[in-house]
Design an enzyme around this catalytic site. Structure first.
Site, PDB file in Angstrom:
ATOM      1  N   ASN A   1      -4.913   1.379  16.922  1.00 28.18           N
ATOM      2  CA  ASN A   1      -6.138   2.122  16.644  1.00 28.18           C
ATOM      3  C   ASN A   1      -7.392   1.259  16.701  1.00 28.18           C
ATOM      4  OD1 ASN A   1      -4.810   0.988  14.268  1.00 28.18           O
ATOM      5  ND2 ASN A   1      -6.525   1.802  13.100  1.00 28.18           N
TER       6      ASN A   1
ATOM      7  N   GLN B   1      -2.994   7.797  17.930  1.00 25.32           N
ATOM      8  CA  GLN B   1      -4.000   7.467  18.939  1.00 25.32           C
ATOM      9  C   GLN B   1      -3.524   7.714  20.373  1.00 25.32           C
ATOM     10  OE1 GLN B   1      -7.105   6.753  18.588  1.00 25.32           O
ATOM     11  NE2 GLN B   1      -7.282   6.306  16.409  1.00 25.32           N
TER      12      GLN B   1
ATOM     13  N   HIS C   1      -7.176  15.843  13.737  1.00 29.09           N
ATOM     14  CA  HIS C   1      -8.597  15.558  13.935  1.00 29.09           C
ATOM     15  C   HIS C   1      -8.840  14.414  14.918  1.00 29.09           C
ATOM     16  CE1 HIS C   1      -9.610  11.855  11.494  1.00 29.09           C
ATOM     17  NE2 HIS C   1      -8.402  12.103  11.029  1.00 29.09           N
TER      18      HIS C   1
ATOM     19  N   THR D   1       1.811  25.101  -0.713  1.00 27.20           N
ATOM     20  CA  THR D   1       1.499  26.220   0.166  1.00 27.20           C
ATOM     21  C   THR D   1       0.884  25.710   1.464  1.00 27.20           C
ATOM     22  OG1 THR D   1       1.080  27.644  -1.750  1.00 27.20           O
ATOM     23  CG2 THR D   1       0.216  28.377   0.378  1.00 27.20           C
TER      24      THR D   1
ATOM     25  N   CYS E   1     -10.314   3.414   8.781  1.00 20.08           N
ATOM     26  CA  CYS E   1      -9.648   3.204   7.501  1.00 20.08           C
ATOM     27  C   CYS E   1      -9.958   1.846   6.888  1.00 20.08           C
ATOM     28  CB  CYS E   1      -8.142   3.368   7.676  1.00 20.08           C
ATOM     29  SG  CYS E   1      -7.648   5.030   8.159  1.00 20.08           S
TER      30      CYS E   1
END
Length: 393
Positions: A155, A184, A206, A242, A333
């Protein structure tokens, strides 16, 4: 920031702008299908059918089975469920796992977590291009090894690991599971889960123009995992809670769009990366990280990493932002961590280079004009910042 030209976003490795079709799907499902998919009434059953169709779509796109797909909260959960869940489930057979030195923080943290529980981790070294050696992987295998986890595309620098070859090697060791972090690589490189002998595969919506907060995990039929999140759920026994039906359906749409457009995307991004590399000769202060060959298949087409020795990377990032160009330092990150890049250090780079990295990642909206504008801005920013090098920063 420039007020005269539109902002160019070159941080797709951190997150991507959602595709318009994905946004429409998310809104439509959120508005019309809000029932709990665990409910037995008609509305709940319909929500459950949407989840099932999303699994079927992921399976159709990858040559797998619907039952082998689990939807998670993102790439981090997918990686940790795969690594921690698989290692714990197999601990009666052994407590040794193998990763590389340049894995994503979510995999590194998973290994640390397991080590605190008494597991052992071998961290494979990488060469100057950011790739492991297959002979090192084979030498690291032990009778008590139960899992190997490798990222397909790094990444930070975009190095591509020999996943196909590693999978072929591991077929000789049937007791060892093979996990691949594909966050990636989906939509940029070919992915052949069955053919390459991959048992577990992680992805994140995303990163491929889907919604945040949703991830994918392929779990080959027959693989056992110990859940990280208990409770009831619809993803078998892998995770409770859920399911986020609107985000899952929209993520499946994003996956389809990414997989169907991969060939064109790969070729276009490869041309842009090569074009930008060609402009670097005019900016000797910037050093290319990884394989210097612009046509190398060992580098992902959408990632280009540069170092500016003697200059703090955040200074370059903010200077480019004033030009209307958005890039990043390291990975999202760890971008707020001021320490030198662990990835570049592992690749053998000196601290001066490891502490000055800039990551550029291309997206669907970029063309040659965008690449040229990025190159012009890099040249202008370096010229402006050069007097600040070394002792003045």
């Amino acid at each position: 920031m420039s007020k005269h030209r539109p902002v160019l976003y070159f941080d797709h490795g951190a997150s991507t702008p959602p595709h318009p079709e994905v946004i429409r799907t998310l809104a439509e499902v959120m508005e019309r299908h809000y029932a709990n998919p665990s409910s037995i009434h008609g509305a709940g059953l319909e929500a459950g059918r949407l989840l099932r169709r999303s699994q079927e779509l992921a399976a159709e796109l990858t040559g797998t089975s619907a039952e082998e797909w689990v939807f998670t909260s993102g790439g981090t959960e997918s990686n940790q469920l795969a690594v921690v869940g698989a290692a714990r489930a197999a601990r009666s057979r052994g407590r040794h796992i193998i990763v590389s030195q340049i894995e994503h923080p979510s995999v590194k943290q998973a290994a640390d977590r397991l080590e605190a529980e008494g597991f052992e981790t071998t961290r494979l070294p990488v060469d100057g291009n950011g790739r492991i050696r297959l002979d090192s992987l084979e030498a690291a295998l032990r009778p008590d090894t139960t899992l190997v986890s490798l990222m397909h595309v790094n990444n930070e620098v975009g190095s591509v690991q020999p996943i196909e070859e590693a999978g072929a090697l591991l077929r000789r060791f049937p007791g060892v599971l093979f996990h691949v972090d594909g966050v990636q690589s989906v939509g940029k490189l070919p992915i052949r889960l069955k053919e390459w002998g991959i048992d577990l595969f992680s992805a994140s919506a995303h990163k491929l123009r889907g919604p945040k907060g949703t991830g994918f995990l392929y779990v080959r039929a027959g693989v056992r995992l110990e859940p990280l999140i208990g409770g009831s759920g619809l993803d078998g026994s892998w995770r409770g809670g859920t399911p986020n039906v609107p985000a899952i359906v929209a993520s499946a749409k994003a996956l389809r769009l990414a997989m169907e457009g991969r060939t064109e995307r790969t070729e276009r991004m490869g041309r842009l990366r090569k074009r930008l590399i060609g402009r670097l000769d005019a900016i000797p202060e910037l050093r290319l990280s990884g394989d210097p060959d612009p046509d190398s298949p060992l580098q992902a087409p959408h990632v280009l990493h540069l170092s500016y020795p003697g200059m703090k990377p955040e200074v370059v990032v903010h200077a480019l932002e004033e030009e209307g160009i958005i890039v990043s330092t390291k990975s999202a990150c760890s971008s707020k961590d001021e320490k030198p890049s662990e990835v570049l250090l592992a690749m053998g780079y000196p601290v001066s280079r490891a502490a000055g990295g800039i990551r550029i990642t291309f997206g669907d909206e970029h063309d040659e004009e965008a690449a040229d504008r990025l190159a012009d801005s890099l040249e202008a920013v370096v010229k402006r910042l050069k007097p600040l090098e070394r002792s003045k920063i």
